[in-house]
Design an enzyme around this catalytic site. Structure first.
Site, PDB file in Angstrom:
ATOM      1  N   ASP A 127       0.671  -0.894  -0.135  1.00 38.81           N
ATOM      2  CA  ASP A 127       0.115  -0.190  -0.296  1.00 38.81           C
ATOM      3  C   ASP A 127       0.664   1.490  -0.400  1.00 38.81           C
ATOM      4  OD1 ASP A 127      -1.990  -1.281   0.319  1.00 38.81           O
ATOM      5  OD2 ASP A 127      -2.804  -1.436   1.578  1.00 38.81           O
ATOM      6  N   ASP A 160     -14.187  -6.008  -5.021  1.00 35.98           N
ATOM      7  CA  ASP A 160     -14.115  -5.786  -4.020  1.00 35.98           C
ATOM      8  C   ASP A 160     -16.008  -6.502  -3.263  1.00 35.98           C
ATOM      9  OD1 ASP A 160     -11.788  -4.455  -3.461  1.00 35.98           O
ATOM     10  OD2 ASP A 160     -12.787  -2.779  -2.898  1.00 35.98           O
TER      11      ASP A 160
END
Lengths: 215, 262
Positions: free
Chosen positions: B11, B130
């Site tokens: 990330d 997602d």
């Protein structure tokens, strides 16, 4: 003296150039690596690389769209015998024709055509994407394929594959449902379906072999 | 034989890796390029950068990270986060990404997948999904990092984007993400069986067995994990050795092969 990486609007050439620079540096070769769409730079180059990602027809059209490029390639590679490496779709373009989304003419330097990978098993995912073991063709040892023997993996990402008419042109295969052509070659020309610039040490070794190659 | 891919994910916020790590000997632990090199050396099969930069004026930092990584790591790199239009895809590919993951923008306008795939090829377009379970055996797409429900069925959507040209699906279970309880194997298997393209399982990895489960039971083509690698709990090579012992075909790191031959 230079290596020309032909830029014909096909994807990311930066990593190809960086891999060639690294391999040249490790060999101690002070060799300019040119990413170029200028046929004159290709004509002047000691070695020529044709990369390629995307669809066969788009790549063939992109190459033809550069005035004089195909003619210079014929002169330099077929006429003058300069070492040539095609990568992924750049390898597939060696074929006479490609059947991806229509029918398109390739360079025709190695007889055969590019067809969809047969989905023999529903569990077989297309694209063929990831690391696969490169099996060298028995009796077809090639200077570029040194150090690839054994359990060497190349990084592949493709949905179509090159089926040469003459089996002796196949330097290596991978197994994906059936044997898939991983490398082809004749004279001063080699094409690899996998991405040496993405295949860590195996790829850098192959590029170094290409830079040392005197066909 | 094609090998199962193990993909560490970093990330990146404002050009810096977030979430702590405990790699030793790193000069700058927050430098994504240095971490990418470490994973490269460990034999990671691909690398994924997820750009979580919120401020739009800092968005360009990811291009620099990608470019510097591509100069030093000769492995495939996928970049996701904040990809909204074809131009974003082009810039990331041009910087050196091999694949670009599109998430919310593809839910809002699925045609974006077709446009990007036609322009750059299916092989470099990943659709990130997602999903959260709605009722048993059904999953719904959520966007904006799992904050916004859409009412869209995850399986139908996976089929739709594959038809539009997605070359790969990055599937994250929002129920499992961050829980370390393992992948949602029913979801992974349902999507893997529904589409012809490779599926990367993501969300919930806490143990190495979870990685193997994602392949064997979830039928994924690749597994993605962040924290178990970042925090130095397991190295990529440990993960690969574990998976090999569990019967999952993996590409073992080169030095290990050499040791095995001695």
């Amino acid at each position: 003296m230079s290596v020309a990486i032909i830029n014909y609007g096909s994807g990311n050439l930066r990593s190809v150039a960086k891999a060639f620079e690294r391999a040249a540096r490790e060999l101690g070769q002070d060799l300019p690596v040119l990413v170029t769409d200028d046929p004159e730079q290709v004509r002047a180059a000691e070695r020529i690389v044709l990369p390629g990602v995307g669809a066969f027809g788009d790549c063939a059209a992109g190459l033809s769209a550069i005035a004089g490029m195909r003619q210079v390639l014929e002169e330099a590679v077929i006429g003058a015998g300069r070492p040539f490496l095609g990568i992924c779709v750049g390898m597939q373009l060696l074929a006479e024709r490609g059947l991806e989304h229509g029918e398109f003419a390739g360079l025709g330097w190695i007889a055969g055509e590019v067809t969809a990978i047969a989905r023999t098993d529903p569990a077989l995912k297309i694209p063929h994407m990831g690391w696969n073991v490169i099996n060298l063709t028995a009796g077809r040892a090639h200077p570029l394929m040194q150090q690839l023997d054994g359990d060497g993996h190349g990084y592949f990402v493709h949905s179509f594959h090159f089926q040469p008419t003459e089996p002796e042109r196949v330097l290596a295969t991978v197994d994906y449902g059936a044997p898939i052509t991983a490398a082809v070659g004749r004279d001063n020309i080699v094409g690899v379906q996998f991405h040496p610039e993405k295949s860590q040490n195996l790829g850098l070794n192959l590029i170094a072999n290409f830079l040392n190659w005197r066909p | 034989m094609l090998k199962t891919r193990i993909i560490p994910c970093l990330d990146v916020d404002n050009g810096r890796v977030v979430k702590g790590i405990s790699f030793v000997n790193l000069v700058d632990a927050g430098d994504p390029v240095e971490q990418a090199r470490r994973y490269d050396a460990e034999g990671a099969d691909e690398l994924c950068f997820l750009d979580i930069t919120a401020s739009s004026d800092a968005r360009d930092t990811i291009y620099d990270v990608v470019a510097k990584t591509a100069e030093q790591c000769f492995m495939p790199v996928t970049v996701g986060g904040g990809v909204r239009k074809v131009e974003d895809v082009r810039r990331l590919l041009h910087a050196g990404a091999d694949k670009v993951a599109i998430n919310t923008a593809a839910v809002n306008r699925p045609e974006l997948v077709r446009e990007a795939a036609e322009k750059f090829g299916c092989q470099c377009i990943v659709v990130a999904i997602d999903a959260k379970q709605s009722v048993p055996g059904k999953w719904e797409i959520w966007t904006h990092g799992g904050r916004t429900p859409t009412g869209i069925d995850a399986i139908d959507y996976a089929r739709q984007v594959t038809g539009l040209g997605a070359g790969e699906i990055l599937l994250t279970s929002m129920d499992r993400d961050g829980t370390r309880a393992g992948f949602d194997l029913a979801l992974t298997r349902a999507v893997s069986d529904a589409v012809s393209v490779p599926v990367i399982a993501s969300g919930g990895v806490g143990t190495l067995q979870h990685l193997a489960d994602g392949i064997i039971e979830g039928r994924a083509s690749a597994v993605l994990a962040a924290s178990i690698f970042h925090f130095g709990e397991f190295s990529i090579s440990e993960a690969k050795r574990y998976m090999a012992d569990a019967g999952v075909p993996v590409r073992l790191p080169e030095q290990e092969k050499a040791e095995g031959q001695q």
